[in-house]
Scaffold this motif. Structure first.
Motif, PDB file in Angstrom:
ATOM      1  N   GLY A 169     -11.333  12.664  27.116  1.00 15.59           N
ATOM      2  CA  GLY A 169     -10.797  13.189  25.866  1.00 15.59           C
ATOM      3  C   GLY A 169     -11.555  12.682  24.657  1.00 15.59           C
ATOM      4  N   ARG A 170     -11.859  11.385  24.636  1.00 16.04           N
ATOM      5  CA  ARG A 170     -12.588  10.814  23.498  1.00 16.04           C
ATOM      6  C   ARG A 170     -13.997  11.377  23.402  1.00 16.04           C
ATOM      7  NH1 ARG A 170      -9.955   5.990  25.251  1.00 16.04           N
ATOM      8  NH2 ARG A 170     -11.826   5.387  26.416  1.00 16.04           N
ATOM      9  N   VAL A 197      -7.159  22.351  14.605  1.00 18.64           N
ATOM     10  CA  VAL A 197      -6.909  22.012  16.010  1.00 18.64           C
ATOM     11  C   VAL A 197      -6.035  20.768  16.130  1.00 18.64           C
ATOM     12  CG1 VAL A 197      -8.019  21.072  18.073  1.00 18.64           C
ATOM     13  CG2 VAL A 197      -8.900  23.149  17.039  1.00 18.64           C
ATOM     14  N   PHE A 198      -6.196  19.823  15.210  1.00 19.57           N
ATOM     15  CA  PHE A 198      -5.469  18.565  15.294  1.00 19.57           C
ATOM     16  C   PHE A 198      -4.083  18.639  14.656  1.00 19.57           C
ATOM     17  CE2 PHE A 198     -10.014  17.766  15.189  1.00 19.57           C
ATOM     18  CZ  PHE A 198     -10.171  17.063  16.360  1.00 19.57           C
ATOM     19  N   LEU A 204     -15.217  25.976  22.803  1.00 23.23           N
ATOM     20  CA  LEU A 204     -15.051  25.907  24.250  1.00 23.23           C
ATOM     21  C   LEU A 204     -14.561  24.527  24.687  1.00 23.23           C
ATOM     22  CD1 LEU A 204     -18.217  27.888  25.430  1.00 23.23           C
ATOM     23  CD2 LEU A 204     -15.841  28.686  25.328  1.00 23.23           C
ATOM     24  N   LEU A 205     -15.064  23.488  24.033  1.00 20.58           N
ATOM     25  CA  LEU A 205     -14.582  22.137  24.336  1.00 20.58           C
ATOM     26  C   LEU A 205     -13.107  21.990  23.966  1.00 20.58           C
ATOM     27  CD1 LEU A 205     -17.604  19.947  23.167  1.00 20.58           C
ATOM     28  CD2 LEU A 205     -16.780  20.231  25.514  1.00 20.58           C
ATOM     29  N   ALA A 206     -12.722  22.580  22.836  1.00 21.05           N
ATOM     30  CA  ALA A 206     -11.315  22.520  22.428  1.00 21.05           C
ATOM     31  C   ALA A 206     -10.425  23.266  23.406  1.00 21.05           C
ATOM     32  CB  ALA A 206     -11.157  23.090  21.022  1.00 21.05           C
ATOM     33  N   LEU A 207     -10.910  24.388  23.922  1.00 21.00           N
ATOM     34  CA  LEU A 207     -10.133  25.136  24.906  1.00 21.00           C
ATOM     35  C   LEU A 207      -9.985  24.356  26.214  1.00 21.00           C
ATOM     36  CD1 LEU A 207     -11.557  28.747  24.410  1.00 21.00           C
ATOM     37  CD2 LEU A 207      -9.201  28.027  24.025  1.00 21.00           C
ATOM     38  N   LEU A 267      -6.126  16.947  25.763  1.00 19.11           N
ATOM     39  CA  LEU A 267      -6.306  15.500  25.839  1.00 19.11           C
ATOM     40  C   LEU A 267      -6.507  14.870  24.463  1.00 19.11           C
ATOM     41  CD1 LEU A 267      -8.793  15.335  28.865  1.00 19.11           C
ATOM     42  CD2 LEU A 267      -6.306  15.115  28.913  1.00 19.11           C
ATOM     43  N   TRP A 268      -6.642  15.684  23.441  1.00 12.67           N
ATOM     44  CA  TRP A 268      -6.934  15.157  22.105  1.00 12.67           C
ATOM     45  C   TRP A 268      -5.653  14.777  21.383  1.00 12.67           C
ATOM     46  CZ3 TRP A 268     -10.854  19.432  20.206  1.00 12.67           C
ATOM     47  CH2 TRP A 268     -11.984  19.392  21.036  1.00 12.67           C
ATOM     48  N   PRO A 269      -5.723  13.788  20.498  1.00  9.86           N
ATOM     49  CA  PRO A 269      -4.530  13.426  19.713  1.00  9.86           C
ATOM     50  C   PRO A 269      -4.248  14.491  18.664  1.00  9.86           C
ATOM     51  CG  PRO A 269      -6.429  12.177  18.961  1.00  9.86           C
ATOM     52  CD  PRO A 269      -6.878  12.933  20.185  1.00  9.86           C
ATOM     53  N   GLY A 270      -3.044  14.476  18.162  1.00  8.28           N
ATOM     54  CA  GLY A 270      -2.668  15.424  17.114  1.00  8.28           C
ATOM     55  C   GLY A 270      -2.172  14.688  15.889  1.00  8.28           C
TER      56      GLY A 270
END
Length: 210
Positions: free
Chosen positions: A18-19, A83-84, A158-161, A166-169
């Motif tokens: 994720g990081r 996105v976040f 594409l990475l966001a999809l 796994l990314w923080p919000g």
């Protein structure tokens, strides 16, 4: 013997993925938007128009040829930030918008790489003949630079999809920081202390407990 992955090791691996994906997406998206915006401000094509029997030089910037790459770069940058701010289905939708912004930037830039409409309009205006067209038309490499910027935006999308879950919000962090704390119950009123009686009255309480 092959080590059996444990839940803790799997969680650590997901966190690292994720990081890493987050860092790559941020860098790719921000750089892609900047490259696309910069490229649209540069000269994309040049040519000449016949004016009073002579050749009159003409040039066209990317923004003269098409405004789509710049607009989509701004949309993509906004989507990268958004996105976040969203989660689950909202994050997928914003990530898809980011990817589509990149794909649209690529398509518009490649179409503009061979476009002559902007210089034809300038040739008609310079010569006073609405049917005049540009002569000796040539293009620079800047449209392809804009396409590279779009490709970077597409990679970020594409990475966001793929890894956005796994990314923080931002919302979760703010909710934790700004969550309402449980109210402390006021201390019991001591009827022998006048200050306690006054404080209870100020809070709208009955100090007698009746």
């Amino acid at each position: 013997m092959t080590a059996v992955p444990t839940p803790r090791s799997e969680a650590a691996g997901s966190a690292r993925t994720g990081r890493l994906s987050l860092a790559v997406a941020l860098l790719s998206g921000a750089l892609g938007a900047a490259v696309a915006l910069l490229a649209t401000r540069q000269q994309w094509s040049e040519g000449t128009a016949t004016v009073a029997g002579g050749a009159f030089p003409l040039t066209a910037r990317g923004s003269d040829v098409t405004g789509v790459p710049a607009a989509l770069a701004v949309v993509g940058l906004a989507a990268l930030v958004a996105v976040f701010a969203v989660r689950r289905a909202g994050r997928l939708a914003v990530a898809a918008l980011l990817a589509l912004s990149g794909a649209g930037t690529i398509a518009a830039a490649l179409l503009g790489a061979s476009d002559s409409a902007a210089l034809d309009e300038k040739a008609a205006a310079a010569s006073g003949d609405t049917s005049a067209t540009v002569d000796a038309l040539s293009h620079t490499a800047w449209p392809y630079v804009a396409a590279v910027g779009g490709a970077l935006l597409l990679v970020a999308g594409l990475l966001a999809l793929r890894y956005g879950r796994l990314w923080p919000g931002m919302s979760g962090r703010y909710e934790r920081a700004g969550a309402a704390r449980p109210r402390r119950r006021p201390a019991a009123v001591d009827p022998d202390r006048p200050e306690d009686l006054w404080k209870a009255l100020d809070r709208g309480e009955d100090p007698t407990g009746a």
